[in-house]
Motif scaffolding. Sequence first.
Motif, PDB file in Angstrom:
ATOM      1  N   MET A   1      30.328  54.955  32.710  1.00 50.60           N
ATOM      2  CA  MET A   1      30.736  53.569  32.840  1.00 50.60           C
ATOM      3  C   MET A   1      30.382  53.091  34.238  1.00 50.60           C
ATOM      4  O   MET A   1      30.704  53.746  35.219  1.00 50.60           O
ATOM      5  N   ARG A   2      29.752  51.946  34.320  1.00 49.32           N
ATOM      6  CA  ARG A   2      29.320  51.377  35.596  1.00 49.32           C
ATOM      7  C   ARG A   2      30.528  50.822  36.360  1.00 49.32           C
ATOM      8  O   ARG A   2      31.361  50.124  35.809  1.00 49.32           O
ATOM      9  N   CYS A   3      30.580  51.085  37.660  1.00 46.76           N
ATOM     10  CA  CYS A   3      31.648  50.591  38.527  1.00 46.76           C
ATOM     11  C   CYS A   3      31.491  49.073  38.693  1.00 46.76           C
ATOM     12  O   CYS A   3      30.412  48.594  39.038  1.00 46.76           O
ATOM     13  N   PRO A   4      32.568  48.298  38.467  1.00 46.64           N
ATOM     14  CA  PRO A   4      32.462  46.841  38.612  1.00 46.64           C
ATOM     15  C   PRO A   4      32.376  46.387  40.074  1.00 46.64           C
ATOM     16  O   PRO A   4      32.032  45.249  40.345  1.00 46.64           O
ATOM     17  N   TYR A   5      32.666  47.292  41.016  1.00 44.78           N
ATOM     18  CA  TYR A   5      32.666  46.927  42.433  1.00 44.78           C
ATOM     19  C   TYR A   5      31.315  47.195  43.103  1.00 44.78           C
ATOM     20  O   TYR A   5      30.803  46.353  43.825  1.00 44.78           O
ATOM     21  N   GLU A   9      26.526  54.048  38.631  1.00 47.40           N
ATOM     22  CA  GLU A   9      26.438  54.415  37.212  1.00 47.40           C
ATOM     23  C   GLU A   9      27.454  55.493  36.804  1.00 47.40           C
ATOM     24  O   GLU A   9      27.696  55.697  35.624  1.00 47.40           O
ATOM     25  N   ASP A  10      28.024  56.181  37.765  1.00 43.15           N
ATOM     26  CA  ASP A  10      28.883  57.320  37.466  1.00 43.15           C
ATOM     27  C   ASP A  10      30.328  57.003  37.859  1.00 43.15           C
ATOM     28  O   ASP A  10      30.604  56.619  38.988  1.00 43.15           O
ATOM     29  N   SER A  11      31.251  57.153  36.948  1.00 41.27           N
ATOM     30  CA  SER A  11      32.680  57.002  37.260  1.00 41.27           C
ATOM     31  C   SER A  11      33.433  58.139  36.598  1.00 41.27           C
ATOM     32  O   SER A  11      32.988  58.698  35.596  1.00 41.27           O
ATOM     33  N   ARG A  29      39.815  54.726  35.497  1.00 41.91           N
ATOM     34  CA  ARG A  29      38.609  55.325  36.080  1.00 41.91           C
ATOM     35  C   ARG A  29      38.588  55.131  37.585  1.00 41.91           C
ATOM     36  O   ARG A  29      39.159  54.182  38.106  1.00 41.91           O
ATOM     37  N   VAL A  30      37.848  56.036  38.257  1.00 48.45           N
ATOM     38  CA  VAL A  30      37.655  55.966  39.700  1.00 48.45           C
ATOM     39  C   VAL A  30      36.171  56.137  39.984  1.00 48.45           C
ATOM     40  O   VAL A  30      35.509  57.006  39.423  1.00 48.45           O
ATOM     41  N   CYS A  31      35.661  55.300  40.887  1.00 44.29           N
ATOM     42  CA  CYS A  31      34.262  55.394  41.296  1.00 44.29           C
ATOM     43  C   CYS A  31      34.147  56.417  42.426  1.00 44.29           C
ATOM     44  O   CYS A  31      34.861  56.308  43.428  1.00 44.29           O
ATOM     45  N   ARG A  37      39.122  51.638  41.729  1.00 41.24           N
ATOM     46  CA  ARG A  37      39.818  52.024  40.493  1.00 41.24           C
ATOM     47  C   ARG A  37      39.767  50.861  39.515  1.00 41.24           C
ATOM     48  O   ARG A  37      39.935  49.712  39.901  1.00 41.24           O
ATOM     49  N   PHE A  38      39.527  51.172  38.255  1.00 41.27           N
ATOM     50  CA  PHE A  38      39.489  50.138  37.224  1.00 41.27           C
ATOM     51  C   PHE A  38      39.868  50.743  35.884  1.00 41.27           C
ATOM     52  O   PHE A  38      39.903  51.961  35.714  1.00 41.27           O
ATOM     53  N   THR A  39      40.179  49.872  34.929  1.00 42.71           N
ATOM     54  CA  THR A  39      40.629  50.286  33.603  1.00 42.71           C
ATOM     55  C   THR A  39      39.628  49.815  32.561  1.00 42.71           C
ATOM     56  O   THR A  39      39.113  48.701  32.643  1.00 42.71           O
ATOM     57  N   THR A  40      39.357  50.672  31.583  1.00 38.67           N
ATOM     58  CA  THR A  40      38.517  50.288  30.449  1.00 38.67           C
ATOM     59  C   THR A  40      39.298  50.537  29.166  1.00 38.67           C
ATOM     60  O   THR A  40      40.216  51.359  29.141  1.00 38.67           O
ATOM     61  N   PHE A  41      38.934  49.814  28.124  1.00 38.88           N
ATOM     62  CA  PHE A  41      39.538  49.990  26.808  1.00 38.88           C
ATOM     63  C   PHE A  41      38.445  50.314  25.812  1.00 38.88           C
ATOM     64  O   PHE A  41      37.381  49.701  25.825  1.00 38.88           O
TER      65      PHE A  41
END
Length: 184
Positions: A1-5, A9-11, A29-31, A37-41
Amino acid sequence: MRCPYCACEDSQVKDSRPTEENSAIRRRRVCPDCGGRFTTFERVQLRELIVTKRSGRKVPFDRDKLMNSVQVALRKRPIDTERIERMVSGIVRQLEASGETEIDSAMIGQLVMDALRGLDPVAYVRFASVYRDFREAADFAGVLGEIAGDAIPPREQAAGISEPPNSPAKPERIVDIAVVGKRG
């Protein structure tokens, strides 16, 4: 999953848990590059749905757009976010279970109206005002009448008559409209 910040490419997944009655998985997730830090569903999608708009234009169904429109109708209302999420998930399940790949936008609007009517009458009126494209106060009066159970007959509503001929005036209806107008 790509980091939104930082677009790395790696999280790394730090936490996974089921949500929405086990119909989705929430991942924290953490980059490794920026530490963001971000959340995915993650949700199961049974089929690709296409929405046919009133203009005839066809667009892919967007669950987030549906969620946003429901949240706008429910803004500043005492409804728990879990109930909103369950309502939207139920609408999506109904659309997927219909067996159709092309869904008319009117069908989606009606499903939302039905769900909001049972959830919150104020949100129902708010959504109806946009969905049905209200242009005057009489439109609001008709919906308020539907909620109260004393809807104006369609013939009289189309003619612009707010009360049947020879009937006493109902000042409470005017008061109800004024109260909704102040809050809305």
